[in-house]
Design a protein around this motif. Structure first.
Motif, PDB file in Angstrom:
ATOM      1  N   ILE A  18      83.361-103.696 -69.082  1.00 54.48           N
ATOM      2  CA  ILE A  18      84.646-103.033 -68.794  1.00 54.48           C
ATOM      3  C   ILE A  18      84.476-102.892 -67.033  1.00 54.48           C
ATOM      4  O   ILE A  18      83.601-102.180 -66.622  1.00 54.48           O
ATOM      5  CB  ILE A  18      85.033-101.724 -69.171  1.00 54.48           C
ATOM      6  CG1 ILE A  18      85.195-101.771 -70.596  1.00 54.48           C
ATOM      7  CG2 ILE A  18      86.268-101.339 -68.632  1.00 54.48           C
ATOM      8  CD1 ILE A  18      86.392-102.409 -71.187  1.00 54.48           C
ATOM      9  N   VAL A  19      85.494-103.622 -66.260  1.00 53.19           N
ATOM     10  CA  VAL A  19      85.484-103.586 -64.972  1.00 53.19           C
ATOM     11  C   VAL A  19      86.653-102.599 -64.472  1.00 53.19           C
ATOM     12  O   VAL A  19      86.189-102.233 -63.424  1.00 53.19           O
ATOM     13  CB  VAL A  19      85.749-105.315 -64.387  1.00 53.19           C
ATOM     14  CG1 VAL A  19      85.895-105.148 -62.734  1.00 53.19           C
ATOM     15  CG2 VAL A  19      84.578-106.263 -64.916  1.00 53.19           C
ATOM     16  N   LYS A  20      87.665-102.499 -64.971  1.00 52.94           N
ATOM     17  CA  LYS A  20      88.781-101.994 -64.400  1.00 52.94           C
ATOM     18  C   LYS A  20      89.663-101.299 -65.736  1.00 52.94           C
ATOM     19  O   LYS A  20      89.775-102.073 -66.599  1.00 52.94           O
ATOM     20  CB  LYS A  20      89.695-102.637 -63.705  1.00 52.94           C
ATOM     21  CG  LYS A  20      90.565-101.770 -62.820  1.00 52.94           C
ATOM     22  CD  LYS A  20      91.248-102.718 -62.018  1.00 52.94           C
ATOM     23  CE  LYS A  20      91.814-101.837 -60.719  1.00 52.94           C
ATOM     24  NZ  LYS A  20      92.651-102.550 -59.535  1.00 52.94           N
ATOM     25  N   ILE A  21      89.945-100.247 -65.738  1.00 53.47           N
ATOM     26  CA  ILE A  21      91.053 -99.258 -66.656  1.00 53.47           C
ATOM     27  C   ILE A  21      92.228 -99.357 -66.004  1.00 53.47           C
ATOM     28  O   ILE A  21      92.391 -98.725 -65.028  1.00 53.47           O
ATOM     29  CB  ILE A  21      90.409 -98.001 -67.110  1.00 53.47           C
ATOM     30  CG1 ILE A  21      89.008 -98.343 -67.801  1.00 53.47           C
ATOM     31  CG2 ILE A  21      91.436 -97.385 -68.215  1.00 53.47           C
ATOM     32  CD1 ILE A  21      88.161 -97.183 -68.428  1.00 53.47           C
ATOM     33  N   LEU A  22      93.335-100.244 -66.470  1.00 53.64           N
ATOM     34  CA  LEU A  22      94.403-100.403 -65.919  1.00 53.64           C
ATOM     35  C   LEU A  22      95.525 -99.247 -66.174  1.00 53.64           C
ATOM     36  O   LEU A  22      96.544 -99.268 -65.626  1.00 53.64           O
ATOM     37  CB  LEU A  22      95.113-101.675 -66.128  1.00 53.64           C
ATOM     38  CG  LEU A  22      94.194-102.879 -65.653  1.00 53.64           C
ATOM     39  CD1 LEU A  22      94.537-104.230 -66.320  1.00 53.64           C
ATOM     40  CD2 LEU A  22      94.118-103.097 -64.296  1.00 53.64           C
TER      41      LEU A  22
ATOM     42  N   GLU B  79      90.391-112.393 -57.314  1.00 53.99           N
ATOM     43  CA  GLU B  79      89.328-111.535 -57.535  1.00 53.99           C
ATOM     44  C   GLU B  79      89.490-111.530 -59.167  1.00 53.99           C
ATOM     45  O   GLU B  79      88.217-111.320 -59.998  1.00 53.99           O
ATOM     46  CB  GLU B  79      89.261-110.360 -56.858  1.00 53.99           C
ATOM     47  CG  GLU B  79      88.185-109.469 -57.033  1.00 53.99           C
ATOM     48  CD  GLU B  79      88.403-108.237 -56.418  1.00 53.99           C
ATOM     49  OE1 GLU B  79      88.455-107.219 -56.654  1.00 53.99           O
ATOM     50  OE2 GLU B  79      88.301-108.495 -55.054  1.00 53.99           O
ATOM     51  N   ASN B  80      90.602-111.275 -59.689  1.00 55.25           N
ATOM     52  CA  ASN B  80      90.771-110.801 -61.188  1.00 55.25           C
ATOM     53  C   ASN B  80      90.612-112.134 -61.945  1.00 55.25           C
ATOM     54  O   ASN B  80      90.646-111.807 -63.350  1.00 55.25           O
ATOM     55  CB  ASN B  80      91.992-110.070 -61.387  1.00 55.25           C
ATOM     56  CG  ASN B  80      91.758-108.544 -60.759  1.00 55.25           C
ATOM     57  OD1 ASN B  80      90.861-108.103 -60.346  1.00 55.25           O
ATOM     58  ND2 ASN B  80      93.028-107.911 -60.306  1.00 55.25           N
ATOM     59  N   SER B  81      90.824-113.110 -61.337  1.00 57.22           N
ATOM     60  CA  SER B  81      91.103-114.410 -62.328  1.00 57.22           C
ATOM     61  C   SER B  81      89.791-114.539 -63.278  1.00 57.22           C
ATOM     62  O   SER B  81      89.823-115.245 -64.254  1.00 57.22           O
ATOM     63  CB  SER B  81      91.334-115.460 -61.572  1.00 57.22           C
ATOM     64  OG  SER B  81      90.155-115.772 -60.590  1.00 57.22           O
ATOM     65  N   LYS B  82      88.476-114.231 -62.773  1.00 59.69           N
ATOM     66  CA  LYS B  82      87.392-114.450 -63.555  1.00 59.69           C
ATOM     67  C   LYS B  82      87.287-113.185 -64.809  1.00 59.69           C
ATOM     68  O   LYS B  82      86.405-113.606 -65.519  1.00 59.69           O
ATOM     69  CB  LYS B  82      86.241-114.490 -62.594  1.00 59.69           C
ATOM     70  CG  LYS B  82      85.937-112.974 -62.087  1.00 59.69           C
ATOM     71  CD  LYS B  82      84.705-113.113 -61.197  1.00 59.69           C
ATOM     72  CE  LYS B  82      84.533-111.887 -60.401  1.00 59.69           C
ATOM     73  NZ  LYS B  82      83.440-111.649 -59.484  1.00 59.69           N
ATOM     74  N   TYR B  83      88.055-112.392 -64.724  1.00 53.22           N
ATOM     75  CA  TYR B  83      88.031-111.424 -65.774  1.00 53.22           C
ATOM     76  C   TYR B  83      89.321-111.860 -66.757  1.00 53.22           C
ATOM     77  O   TYR B  83      90.124-112.414 -66.457  1.00 53.22           O
ATOM     78  CB  TYR B  83      88.628-110.050 -65.192  1.00 53.22           C
ATOM     79  CG  TYR B  83      87.442-109.672 -64.001  1.00 53.22           C
ATOM     80  CD1 TYR B  83      85.925-109.729 -64.457  1.00 53.22           C
ATOM     81  CD2 TYR B  83      87.750-109.074 -62.774  1.00 53.22           C
ATOM     82  CE1 TYR B  83      85.085-109.448 -63.299  1.00 53.22           C
ATOM     83  CE2 TYR B  83      87.090-108.725 -61.912  1.00 53.22           C
ATOM     84  CZ  TYR B  83      85.553-108.744 -62.286  1.00 53.22           C
ATOM     85  OH  TYR B  83      84.886-108.496 -61.118  1.00 53.22           O
ATOM     86  N   VAL B  84      88.905-111.051 -67.996  1.00 47.22           N
ATOM     87  CA  VAL B  84      89.812-111.114 -69.196  1.00 47.22           C
ATOM     88  C   VAL B  84      90.582-109.943 -69.348  1.00 47.22           C
ATOM     89  O   VAL B  84      89.983-109.009 -69.179  1.00 47.22           O
ATOM     90  CB  VAL B  84      89.089-111.873 -70.338  1.00 47.22           C
ATOM     91  CG1 VAL B  84      90.009-111.904 -71.808  1.00 47.22           C
ATOM     92  CG2 VAL B  84      88.262-113.091 -70.275  1.00 47.22           C
TER      93      VAL B  84
END
Length: 163
Positions: free
Chosen positions: A140-144, A81-86
């Motif tokens: 921004i999709v997620k703040i880690l 799921e996260n592979s498409k995100y940078v």
């Protein structure tokens, strides 16, 4: 001596096999000790007129996660799921601040659209505040990382959807 020079020195000592290295100059003192596992830990002391000293730096080796997921399929699904995100990663060790000042709004929130060069956070390292800019444009999709949290070099901070 800047943070990058200190990081390179720590890496060099860890690889060299030396158990302890001390470096003293006019205005600071660095002690680097390696453990049996080969991890290096550094203490950095800056001489201030009032005799204050800098706190001990975090170990260079990543800390194990406190609560690791128990099911492998869930981990695989999350990574796909996260592979498409940078990822925007930390360029240094320090303390992350999501706001430019305590009374201001955060630089970015989930769902915010950013452009290359936009500030996304501030990292404090050795009493210097370094503004971290986005290297890509997107959403921004997620703040880690939480506000006022310690961060390591190359630690993921934000997930960005570049599309």
């Amino acid at each position: 001596m800047d943070i990058r020079e200190i990081q390179n020195l720590i890496k060099f000592v860890a690889k060299s096999g030396a158990t302890e290295v001390k470096l003293e100059m006019d205005d600071f003192k660095i002690t680097i000790k390696t453990t049996e596992a080969g991890a290096a830990e550094a203490s950095y002391f800056h001489h201030y007129p009032a005799g204050q000293q800098m706190p001990q730096m975090m170990p260079q080796q990543p800390m194990p996660a406190a609560a690791a997921p128990t099911s492998a399929p869930a981990v695989a699904a999350e990574s796909e799921e996260n592979s498409k995100y940078v990822m925007i990663k930390s360029p240094m060790i320090g303390t992350l601040y999501r706001k430019p000042a305590p009374d201001k709004a955060p630089f970015v929130e989930v769902g915010a659209t950013i452009s290359k060069g936009d500030p996304v956070c501030v990292i404090e390292a050795m009493k210097l505040f370094n503004e971290i800019e986005a290297e890509i444009s997107g959403k921004i999709v997620k703040i880690l990382v939480d506000d006022m949290s310690p961060v390591e070099f190359d630690q993921p901070l934000f997930l960005v959807d570049p599309s």
